[in-house]
Design a protein around this motif. Structure first.
Motif, PDB file in Angstrom:
ATOM      1  N   GLY A 312       0.987  -1.469   0.095  1.00 35.19           N
ATOM      2  CA  GLY A 312       0.137  -0.390  -0.168  1.00 35.19           C
ATOM      3  C   GLY A 312       1.016   1.649  -0.046  1.00 35.19           C
ATOM      4  N   GLU A 313       2.025   1.456   0.658  1.00 41.87           N
ATOM      5  CA  GLU A 313       2.680   2.649   0.306  1.00 41.87           C
ATOM      6  C   GLU A 313       4.104   2.516  -0.001  1.00 41.87           C
ATOM      7  OE1 GLU A 313       4.685   4.657   4.342  1.00 41.87           O
ATOM      8  OE2 GLU A 313       2.337   5.454   3.954  1.00 41.87           O
ATOM      9  N   LYS A 314       5.060   1.665   0.640  1.00 40.29           N
ATOM     10  CA  LYS A 314       5.728   2.311   0.037  1.00 40.29           C
ATOM     11  C   LYS A 314       5.867   0.411  -1.174  1.00 40.29           C
ATOM     12  CE  LYS A 314       9.791   3.110   2.752  1.00 40.29           C
ATOM     13  NZ  LYS A 314      10.900   3.069   3.148  1.00 40.29           N
ATOM     14  N   ALA A 315       6.320   0.516  -2.558  1.00 47.34           N
ATOM     15  CA  ALA A 315       6.591  -0.188  -3.145  1.00 47.34           C
ATOM     16  C   ALA A 315       7.110  -1.448  -2.288  1.00 47.34           C
ATOM     17  CB  ALA A 315       6.743  -0.468  -4.316  1.00 47.34           C
ATOM     18  N   VAL A 316       6.210  -2.692  -2.507  1.00 46.22           N
ATOM     19  CA  VAL A 316       7.850  -3.630  -2.252  1.00 46.22           C
ATOM     20  C   VAL A 316       8.402  -4.688  -3.366  1.00 46.22           C
ATOM     21  CG1 VAL A 316       7.043  -6.754  -1.030  1.00 46.22           C
ATOM     22  CG2 VAL A 316       5.627  -4.383  -0.767  1.00 46.22           C
ATOM     23  N   ILE A 526      13.650   2.725 -15.416  1.00 43.50           N
ATOM     24  CA  ILE A 526      13.055   3.981 -15.974  1.00 43.50           C
ATOM     25  C   ILE A 526      11.493   2.966 -15.674  1.00 43.50           C
ATOM     26  CG2 ILE A 526      12.393   5.743 -17.774  1.00 43.50           C
ATOM     27  CD1 ILE A 526      15.362   6.246 -16.922  1.00 43.50           C
ATOM     28  N   PHE A 527      11.393   1.702 -16.479  1.00 44.35           N
ATOM     29  CA  PHE A 527      10.312   1.492 -16.875  1.00 44.35           C
ATOM     30  C   PHE A 527      10.158   1.197 -14.682  1.00 44.35           C
ATOM     31  CE2 PHE A 527       7.103  -2.652 -16.348  1.00 44.35           C
ATOM     32  CZ  PHE A 527       6.110  -1.922 -17.457  1.00 44.35           C
ATOM     33  N   PHE A 528      10.654   1.314 -14.313  1.00 38.04           N
ATOM     34  CA  PHE A 528      10.138   0.816 -12.905  1.00 38.04           C
ATOM     35  C   PHE A 528       9.498   1.574 -12.489  1.00 38.04           C
ATOM     36  CE2 PHE A 528      11.955  -0.443  -9.038  1.00 38.04           C
ATOM     37  CZ  PHE A 528      11.217  -0.827  -8.174  1.00 38.04           C
ATOM     38  N   SER A 529      10.306   2.920 -12.755  1.00 38.84           N
ATOM     39  CA  SER A 529      10.656   4.844 -12.175  1.00 38.84           C
ATOM     40  C   SER A 529       8.705   5.113 -12.975  1.00 38.84           C
ATOM     41  CB  SER A 529      11.020   5.193 -11.906  1.00 38.84           C
ATOM     42  OG  SER A 529      11.354   5.708 -13.621  1.00 38.84           O
ATOM     43  N   LEU A 530       7.717   4.749 -13.758  1.00 39.05           N
ATOM     44  CA  LEU A 530       6.560   4.526 -14.494  1.00 39.05           C
ATOM     45  C   LEU A 530       6.449   4.364 -14.077  1.00 39.05           C
ATOM     46  CD1 LEU A 530       8.297   4.661 -18.599  1.00 39.05           C
ATOM     47  CD2 LEU A 530       7.338   7.197 -17.005  1.00 39.05           C
ATOM     48  N   ALA A 531       6.189   2.812 -13.818  1.00 35.66           N
ATOM     49  CA  ALA A 531       5.465   2.218 -13.178  1.00 35.66           C
ATOM     50  C   ALA A 531       4.944   2.443 -11.744  1.00 35.66           C
ATOM     51  CB  ALA A 531       5.609   0.240 -12.812  1.00 35.66           C
ATOM     52  N   LEU A 532       5.919   3.216 -11.116  1.00 35.75           N
ATOM     53  CA  LEU A 532       6.128   3.715  -9.373  1.00 35.75           C
ATOM     54  C   LEU A 532       4.882   4.406  -9.772  1.00 35.75           C
ATOM     55  CD1 LEU A 532       9.007   2.989  -8.224  1.00 35.75           C
ATOM     56  CD2 LEU A 532       7.473   1.622  -7.130  1.00 35.75           C
ATOM     57  N   GLU A 533       5.184   5.017 -10.109  1.00 32.18           N
ATOM     58  CA  GLU A 533       4.405   7.095 -10.247  1.00 32.18           C
ATOM     59  C   GLU A 533       2.585   6.237 -11.080  1.00 32.18           C
ATOM     60  OE1 GLU A 533       4.635   9.165  -9.171  1.00 32.18           O
ATOM     61  OE2 GLU A 533       3.393  10.488 -10.507  1.00 32.18           O
ATOM     62  N   ALA A 538       4.199  -3.850  -5.851  1.00 29.21           N
ATOM     63  CA  ALA A 538       4.777  -4.765  -5.908  1.00 29.21           C
ATOM     64  C   ALA A 538       6.219  -4.709  -7.042  1.00 29.21           C
ATOM     65  CB  ALA A 538       5.233  -5.982  -5.332  1.00 29.21           C
ATOM     66  N   ALA A 539       7.379  -4.982  -6.690  1.00 29.70           N
ATOM     67  CA  ALA A 539       8.321  -5.837  -8.013  1.00 29.70           C
ATOM     68  C   ALA A 539       8.480  -6.361  -8.074  1.00 29.70           C
ATOM     69  CB  ALA A 539       9.322  -4.238  -8.214  1.00 29.70           C
ATOM     70  N   ILE A 540       8.553  -7.584  -9.036  1.00 32.34           N
ATOM     71  CA  ILE A 540       9.697  -8.753  -9.157  1.00 32.34           C
ATOM     72  C   ILE A 540      10.828  -8.162  -9.830  1.00 32.34           C
ATOM     73  CG2 ILE A 540      10.026 -12.152  -9.643  1.00 32.34           C
ATOM     74  CD1 ILE A 540       6.922 -11.050  -9.434  1.00 32.34           C
ATOM     75  N   MET A 541      11.865  -8.359  -8.899  1.00 29.78           N
ATOM     76  CA  MET A 541      12.926  -6.820  -9.913  1.00 29.78           C
ATOM     77  C   MET A 541      14.359  -7.930  -8.837  1.00 29.78           C
ATOM     78  SD  MET A 541      14.250  -5.774  -6.684  1.00 29.78           S
ATOM     79  CE  MET A 541      15.221  -4.466  -7.700  1.00 29.78           C
ATOM     80  N   ASN A 542      15.231  -7.759  -9.831  1.00 27.65           N
ATOM     81  CA  ASN A 542      16.789  -8.135  -9.657  1.00 27.65           C
ATOM     82  C   ASN A 542      17.394  -6.896  -8.377  1.00 27.65           C
ATOM     83  OD1 ASN A 542      19.207  -8.839  -9.330  1.00 27.65           O
ATOM     84  ND2 ASN A 542      19.761  -8.517 -11.302  1.00 27.65           N
ATOM     85  N   PRO A 543      17.371  -7.294  -7.014  1.00 29.10           N
ATOM     86  CA  PRO A 543      18.274  -5.951  -6.323  1.00 29.10           C
ATOM     87  C   PRO A 543      19.789  -6.298  -5.835  1.00 29.10           C
ATOM     88  CG  PRO A 543      17.864  -8.421  -5.252  1.00 29.10           C
ATOM     89  CD  PRO A 543      16.890  -8.740  -6.505  1.00 29.10           C
ATOM     90  N   HIS A 544      20.279  -7.195  -7.782  1.00 29.94           N
ATOM     91  CA  HIS A 544      21.505  -6.879  -7.195  1.00 29.94           C
ATOM     92  C   HIS A 544      21.732  -5.780  -8.272  1.00 29.94           C
ATOM     93  CE1 HIS A 544      23.186 -10.136  -4.827  1.00 29.94           C
ATOM     94  NE2 HIS A 544      21.287 -10.680  -5.569  1.00 29.94           N
ATOM     95  N   SER A 545      20.899  -5.090  -9.062  1.00 26.46           N
ATOM     96  CA  SER A 545      21.416  -4.443 -10.162  1.00 26.46           C
ATOM     97  C   SER A 545      21.386  -2.978  -9.609  1.00 26.46           C
ATOM     98  CB  SER A 545      19.540  -4.212 -11.091  1.00 26.46           C
ATOM     99  OG  SER A 545      19.882  -3.023 -11.488  1.00 26.46           O
ATOM    100  N   LYS A 546      22.335  -2.208  -9.862  1.00 25.34           N
ATOM    101  CA  LYS A 546      22.346  -1.041  -8.795  1.00 25.34           C
ATOM    102  C   LYS A 546      20.938  -0.133  -9.011  1.00 25.34           C
ATOM    103  CE  LYS A 546      26.862  -0.971  -6.741  1.00 25.34           C
ATOM    104  NZ  LYS A 546      28.241  -0.575  -6.933  1.00 25.34           N
ATOM    105  N   ASP A 547      20.794   0.356 -10.521  1.00 19.73           N
ATOM    106  CA  ASP A 547      19.802   1.081 -11.435  1.00 19.73           C
ATOM    107  C   ASP A 547      18.684   0.811 -10.551  1.00 19.73           C
ATOM    108  OD1 ASP A 547      21.674   2.125 -12.811  1.00 19.73           O
ATOM    109  OD2 ASP A 547      21.517   0.741 -14.407  1.00 19.73           O
ATOM    110  N   MET A 548      18.273  -0.540 -10.495  1.00 19.71           N
ATOM    111  CA  MET A 548      17.175  -0.330 -10.185  1.00 19.71           C
ATOM    112  C   MET A 548      17.306  -0.311  -8.452  1.00 19.71           C
ATOM    113  SD  MET A 548      14.955  -1.787 -12.259  1.00 19.71           S
ATOM    114  CE  MET A 548      13.737  -3.139 -11.010  1.00 19.71           C
ATOM    115  N   MET A 549      17.801  -0.244  -7.785  1.00 25.91           N
ATOM    116  CA  MET A 549      17.879  -0.272  -6.573  1.00 25.91           C
ATOM    117  C   MET A 549      17.967   1.349  -6.411  1.00 25.91           C
ATOM    118  SD  MET A 549      16.834  -3.004  -4.785  1.00 25.91           S
ATOM    119  CE  MET A 549      17.699  -2.801  -3.161  1.00 25.91           C
ATOM    120  N   LYS A 550      18.724   2.172  -7.096  1.00 25.48           N
ATOM    121  CA  LYS A 550      18.765   3.569  -7.003  1.00 25.48           C
ATOM    122  C   LYS A 550      17.091   4.197  -7.619  1.00 25.48           C
ATOM    123  CE  LYS A 550      23.496   4.784  -9.083  1.00 25.48           C
ATOM    124  NZ  LYS A 550      24.416   4.289 -10.182  1.00 25.48           N
TER     125      LYS A 550
END
Lengths: 796, 208
Positions: A312-316, A526-533, A538-550
């Motif tokens: 609900g609040e922060k994306a999981v 970039i797609f991740f930030s659009l989706a968040l907006e 929730a996002a299924i993602m690779n946490p080892h990707s620095k770009d995604m975590m940034k």
């Protein structure tokens, strides 16, 4: 009136302590109180009567410890029959039977479940099932699971109740002063689990007095949509003149209960040290306050054995790395049954900051049902993160959901009739938050309208199964933008509509979007930030990707979701350390692999190996660098110039170097050297495995293929595996005098059925003489000696 | 019925932890590993004891000669069960899969912590009851480990502390202790446990 009906509108009074009253009547320490149902029925009945007269609506039959681990089947049946009869007789004798109920009381089996203890989850379910069946047979009105201090055992009891009867089920746990169960669960986590599985009420009892339970109860009330139970002790027990007494009197107890009744607790009673007086005072003090109506808290939440994750609040963030798709090394691990590799993938994602781990171990070459069950079980012993069970096989899904210690995320269902028919009953039975893909028999709609329509259909069908909207999270399917330039736009707009008009949470496998493109991280983030907006939950993602975590941390910072930028700053700081670290210790700068291994620099060993591999063959590195380093350390250990922890640090460093080499060789389709197969295990009844794991690590370092059967392993399993793998050596570990007989039995069976293999034994209580006397070929006093012996055996 | 006591974190004796790790003279690498493991372990620990005081009514009912000898100067005993909880077991089991070095460190931390808890509890008892004997546990000397079950029952340890026994009389949480101390009738000095042990070559032996 039917109890479920009665519960809807009324405040319900429970009974108070039984044990303390029985002790006053002469029950001796160590004597089983359940036997008194048969030997002293009048005393038991009179206690129940006193509670009904004091105003209790529900009394617990005297069956707290009535389970098949304590009693034979015949005695158990007799006890439960008598216990329920005693309580029913009490109703008959107090008259006015309207709104009086008898609960089958179920406490802990007195054993801790695996992996912390030795009782398997399914054995616990079977044990509780026997009690539940007898309780239902003899006429209990409900099942009251209480005083449980472990979420896993609670789940076993609740599952047993749900599978064996249709009676209402109450779940009440004993929390410690830290507000958690002994095994770690918060009240919110217990509510998620209990509500998910369809309990009729949830709450707390025992351990603490009413004054100490405020935080626990307010947390329960804030998250539970079902009625909340409260049964405190009469304060905390203290020893005065060698006797244990409870401090809080009946009046004081009742005064404390007033606030709880006012704030919405619907079922009030007492536990240890309370008597019918306490209940009478509580009833008198609270009965005139209006009953607080129940409200649906409408929370979308999942849980592990320790905590909840809410949407609900922060994306999981859901870590995607436990998945063989496109990963050679992971596939290899699955084929080799290398569970430790999978566990490390889990732990490293947790270290990177994900909230949930997706678990997908489907591969055509392996038995997915078994592998998923094993992986879920083992992951729960290395991480406290909630899991997302990711499989298309409903059988595997059910097995995994059963043994999952909490309320899981379930990946996935879709709009096909067949899929909903298979998955929804599991969601209903085991609880869970189900990921629903917006596709159906006709495929993935090309338009947002089409996808939203499927979502509506899924919601409607789920409702027929009794699954609420809050327990569905929609995945609007990120498809490769390289194949369809509108793919991202359709996904995002269906996401937005589902969130805003259907009021549902959403999830995406973000990385799919960039399939087929170079520099995928850039497109993904970039797609991740659009989706968040657009409202992604929730996002299924690779946490080892620095770009995604940034992207994730920056988005939260910009949206006011990161107070004082704490998360953002700590993310930035940690990553600075990793990249721009100026070396402090000069010795760490030595770029020699042999030196790094001897010194035990784990990460350094891996990075040097990566460098070396650019110019040198993997096998040559092993021969020229790793093995000589291990020999130096091993010799030092034998000569007592270095200690066990140093030996282990070197062994782990060597392992990290091997890991790098293995990955490279897999990518080149090469296989490494294998000196031979060794089966190792800690014997039945023993749950210590540090020693065995140390031996495993060293044997692997020296190039042996080690089949690790784990701890508490029955002789038959060891023998069967040794035969199947044609192992020439079996290593057994036992730590206690009481488990050495299991070791002896294992050796005996090995001699009978697989006589060609040698047996090496070790463990704290063993000596050479002892090992000889039970028929072992070799006693190894430490891990190095096991390695030396293995080399000797396989040289022959 | 037994009383439950909880304690704040007792003093952490790092030298003692290193002794349990079998590493009396550590290098910097080991020391920083120990610090790392300590900061991960400490927040997961809780310190709880459940105990009862009993008069010894019939000395002839005590089956163990070792225990009888240990209690020769006592008419009353304190029976207790202590645990630092399952947190340490989770860490040990986690790291034994991913870093055995750390598993060894957590194992040693757990051993030191549970002993420190028992020491803290016995200090409390000294304040309350005066001179007491050392701890004596099932499995010591000729005392049958099966009596562990009895202690767990009379101290309500399963309900109060969550201590369970498996079929081999092994406790979970593993860092738990059950023991008896005698309340002494006369004040005499007790030897430390290493002094009274004959195994002189033991790598875990304390320097005296």
């Amino acid at each position: 009136m039917n109890l479920r009906e009665f519960l809807k509108e009324n405040r319900v009074y429970l009974d108070g302590g039984m044990g303390t009253l029985l002790q006053a009547k002469g029950l001796k320490p160590g004597e089983l109180p359940e036997r008194w149902n048969i030997t002293h029925p009048d005393i038991i009945k009179d206690i129940h009567k006193a509670y009904f007269e004091a105003g209790s609506n529900i009394v617990c039959a005297n069956t707290f410890g009535a389970n098949p681990l304590k009693f034979s089947d015949d005695e158990l049946s007799e006890i439960i029959s008598a216990a329920i009869k005693n309580a029913k007789d009490a109703i008959a004798e107090t008259g006015n039977s309207e709104n009086k109920f008898v609960a089958l009381d179920m406490g802990s089996l007195g054993k801790l479940l695996k992996p912390l203890g030795d009782l398997s989850f399914e054995d616990a379910v079977s044990a509780f099932s026997k009690t539940v069946n007898l309780g239902a047979k003899y006429g209990a009105d409900l099942v009251f699971i209480e005083t449980m201090n472990d979420s896993y055992e609670t789940k076993a009891a609740l599952l047993a109740a749900k599978e064996n009867c249709d009676l209402p089920v109450f779940v009440s746990n004993a929390y410690g002063e830290d507000g958690k169960l002994m095994t770690g669960a918060t009240p919110s986590a217990m509510v998620a689990l209990a509500e998910g599985m369809g309990a009729d009420a949830v709450g707390t009892n025992c351990s603490l007095g009413p004054a100490e339970m405020k935080n626990i109860v307010s947390e329960l009330l804030s998250v539970a949509s079902i009625p909340v139970i409260l049964k405190p002790n009469a304060g905390l027990p203290v020893t005065v003149d060698g006797k244990t007494v409870f401090k809080v009197g009946a009046k004081e107890f009742a005064d404390e209960m007033i606030e709880y009744a006012k704030s919405g607790v619907r079922l009030l009673g007492g536990c240890c040290g309370t008597t019918p007086d306490y209940i009478k005072e509580t009833v008198d003090a609270t009965k005139d306050f209006p009953v607080v109506p129940l409200t649906d808290k409408n929370l979308t939440v999942i849980s592990s054995y320790s905590h909840t994750v809410s949407f609900g609040e922060k994306a999981v963030l859901i870590g995607e790395r436990i998945n063989p798709t496109g990963k050679k090394r992971f596939k290899q691990a699955l084929i080799e049954n290398d569970i430790d590799y999978i566990l490390r993938e889990g732990v490293s994602q947790q270290e990177k900051g994900v909230d949930v781990l997706d678990v997908n171990v489907g591969l055509p070459e392996i038995d997915e049902v078994k592998m998923l069950e094993t992986t879920v079980f083992e992951l729960q012993s290395v991480t406290d993160l909630p899991l997302q069970i990711d499989t298309s096989d409903p059988v595997a899904m059910e097995k995994a959901l059963r043994i999952y210690n909490g309320k899981a995320m379930i990946n996935s269902v879709n709009g096909k009739e067949e899929s909903m028919k298979a998955v929804f009953p599991l969601v209903k039975k085991y609880g869970g938050l189900v990921v629903a893909l917006t596709l159906d028999e006709n495929g993935i709609p090309a338009t947002a309208e089409g996808r939203v329509k499927i979502a509506e259909k899924i919601i409607a069908t789920a409702k027929e199964y009794g699954i609420a909207k809050k327990d569905i999270i929609f995945d609007t399917l990120a498809m490769a933008v390289s194949a369809d330039k509108n793919a991202a736009e359709v996904t995002l707009s269906s996401l937005k509509t589902i969130k805003e008009t259907l009021g549902c949470h959403t999830s995406l496998g973000v990385s799919n979007i960039s399939f087929g493109l170079p520099e995928r991280d850039a497109v993904n983030s970039i797609f991740f930030s659009l989706a968040l907006e657009n409202g992604l939950s929730a996002a299924i993602m690779n946490p080892h990707s620095k770009d995604m975590m940034k992207t994730y941390h920056s988005f939260n910072a910009l949206k006011g979701l990161d107070d004082n930028f704490t998360d953002y700053i700590s993310f930035v700081t940690e990553n600075k350390e990793e990249t721009g670290k100026t070396p402090v210790k000069t010795e760490e700068n030595n770029n020699d692999l042999q030196y790094a291994i001897i010194k035990g620099f784990k990460e350094k060993s891996a990075t040097i190996t990566e460098e070396l591999l650019k110019t040198t063959d993997g096998m040559e590195i092993v021969k020229e660098k790793i093995i000589p380093a291990l020999d130096i350390v091993g010799k030092g250990f034998e000569e007592k110039t270095i200690y066990l922890p140093q030996l282990l640090m070197s062994a782990e460093s060597a392992k990290s170097a091997f890991e790098v080499i293995k990955k490279k060789m897999l990518s080149e389709e090469k296989t490494g050297e294998n000196k031979g197969t060794i089966v190792i295990a800690t014997v039945k009844g023993d749950i210590h495995d540090i020693g065995k794991n140390i031996v495993k690590l060293l044997l692997e370092n020296y190039g042996f293929d080690v089949i690790d059967l784990g701890k508490d392993v029955p002789p038959e399993v060891i023998v069967q595996t040794a035969i199947e793998k044609n192992a020439r050596l079996v290593g057994l570990s036992a730590l206690m005098t009481t488990t050495v007989p299991a070791m002896e039995e294992t050796i005996k069976q090995l001699r009978e059925k697989h006589s060609s293999c040698k047996v090496v034994v070790g463990g704290a209580v063993l000596t050479k003489d002892y090992a000889d006397s039970i028929g072992a070929d070799k006693y190894a006093k430490d891990a190095m000696e096991s390695v030396r012996y293995a080399e000797e055996i396989f040289r022959k | 019925m037994a009383e439950k006591l909880t304690f704040n974190t007792p003093f952490v004796d790092k030298k003692e932890i290193l002794r349990y790790m079998g590493c009396k003279t550590p290098d910097d690498n080991i020391l920083s590993l120990l610090e790392e493991c300590l900061s991960e372990a400490i927040p997961t620990l809780s310190y709880a004891v459940s105990y009862s005081v009993y008069p010894i009514k019939y000395k002839k009912d005590i089956s163990s000669n070792g225990l009888l000898k240990h209690l020769s100067d006592s008419d009353e005993i304190i029976i207790f069960a202590a645990t630092i909880g399952v947190g340490i077991d989770r860490l040990i089991s986690k790291y034994s899969r991913i870093s055995p070095t750390k598993a060894v460190a957590f194992q040693a931390i757990g051993a030191e912590r549970i002993e420190a808890l028992c020491d803290a509890f016995c200090e409390e008892m000294k304040k309350k009851y005066g001179c007491i004997t050392n701890r004596f546990s099932p499995g010591y000397s000729d005392w049958d480990i099966k009596d562990q079950k009895l202690i767990i029952s009379v101290t309500d340890a399963t309900k109060n502390l969550g201590i369970c026994l498996n079929d081999s009389f092994l406790m979970s949480p593993s860092k738990s202790v059950t023991a008896v101390v005698g309340i002494k009738n006369t004040e005499t000095e007790e030897k430390n446990s290493c002094e009274s042990c004959d195994n002189a070559g033991c790598i875990y032996r304390r320097e005296i």
